[in-house]
Design a protein around this motif. Structure first.
Motif, PDB file in Angstrom:
ATOM      1  N   ILE A  25      -1.913  14.552   6.900  1.00  0.00           N
ATOM      2  CA  ILE A  25      -1.217  14.304   5.637  1.00  0.00           C
ATOM      3  C   ILE A  25      -1.377  12.852   5.209  1.00  0.00           C
ATOM      4  N   ILE A  26      -1.091  11.950   6.146  1.00  0.00           N
ATOM      5  CA  ILE A  26      -1.143  10.516   5.837  1.00  0.00           C
ATOM      6  C   ILE A  26      -2.565  10.086   5.485  1.00  0.00           C
ATOM      7  N   SER A  27      -3.527  10.582   6.248  1.00  0.00           N
ATOM      8  CA  SER A  27      -4.924  10.229   5.978  1.00  0.00           C
ATOM      9  C   SER A  27      -5.366  10.725   4.605  1.00  0.00           C
ATOM     10  N   SER A  28      -4.892  11.902   4.219  1.00  0.00           N
ATOM     11  CA  SER A  28      -5.241  12.448   2.908  1.00  0.00           C
ATOM     12  C   SER A  28      -4.666  11.590   1.788  1.00  0.00           C
ATOM     13  N   ILE A  29      -3.413  11.161   1.967  1.00  0.00           N
ATOM     14  CA  ILE A  29      -2.767  10.307   0.961  1.00  0.00           C
ATOM     15  C   ILE A  29      -3.506   8.976   0.848  1.00  0.00           C
ATOM     16  N   VAL A  30      -3.811   8.392   1.986  1.00  0.00           N
ATOM     17  CA  VAL A  30      -4.521   7.107   1.996  1.00  0.00           C
ATOM     18  C   VAL A  30      -5.897   7.252   1.341  1.00  0.00           C
TER      19      VAL A  30
END
Length: 201
Positions: free
Chosen positions: A26-31
């Motif tokens: 999730i975090i990697s996708s947002i970044v």
């Protein structure tokens, strides 16, 4: 690059039992989405098109807070505009013009986009089940847009601090005479996020 840390802060604050690998995805996708936004800024048409939702909710936040705090907004613009001043040419993505910017509302009207990060947090903790459903993918994209739109612009900061010196003076006095209030404030913030998370379940 500094703002890429914000999704990580969302994950740190959040205490749900989601698998660590899912959090990383999730975090990697947002970044990744934020990274794309950053690197298409040189192409104004492309950037303004992809980030239009972020621009819209950014300006809506100014409009709502201005209405609530008697800022008397008279214009609401969300379409890009080319501006020429002397030898400088730049583009304005959107704007809200208020005619009653005073000491009691300037700070809140100028910094109102930060409220979008609360929405990003709620969306983050609402992601559940299979990450690759259209709903969850949409939430991840919307989180990135909320974070992007949540940054006040330079004119926003100018408005925020133009007539709010009284707040800065009070804050500095409190910190100087009662430094322990900083830790108390931080504890209350953590309790607030835990409470909000409980409500979202």
């Amino acid at each position: 690059m500094y703002f890429y840390i914000i999704p990580f802060l969302l994950a740190i604050i959040n205490k749900n039992k989601r698998d660590i690998m899912e959090k990383i995805i999730i975090i990697s996708s947002i970044v990744a989405i934020l990274f794309i936004f950053k690197h298409i800024k040189t192409n104004f048409i492309l950037y303004s098109t992809f980030t239009f939702p972020a621009t819209f909710i950014h300006e809506v936040s100014h409009l709502i807070i201005s209405l609530i705090l008697n800022g008397r907004p008279i214009t609401f613009k969300v379409f890009p505009k080319r501006i020429e001043k002397k030898d400088i040419v730049y583009y304005e993505l959107g704007s809200v013009t208020s005619t009653n910017i005073t000491w009691y509302n300037s700070l809140f009207i100028g910094l109102s986009p930060f409220l979008l990060w609360i929405g990003a947090y709620f969306l983050y903790i609402s992601i559940n089940g299979d990450l690759f459903t259209l709903i969850n993918i949409g939430k991840i994209i919307l989180i990135a847009l909320l974070i992007e739109g949540g940054f006040p612009s330079i004119p926003d900061y100018k408005i925020a601090f133009s007539k709010s010196f009284i707040y800065i003076g009070i804050l500095m006095a409190i910190i100087y005479f009662n430094p322990e209030y900083i830790s108390i404030f931080w504890e209350n913030i953590k309790e607030l996020f835990l409470y909000l998370e409980t409500l979202s379940k």
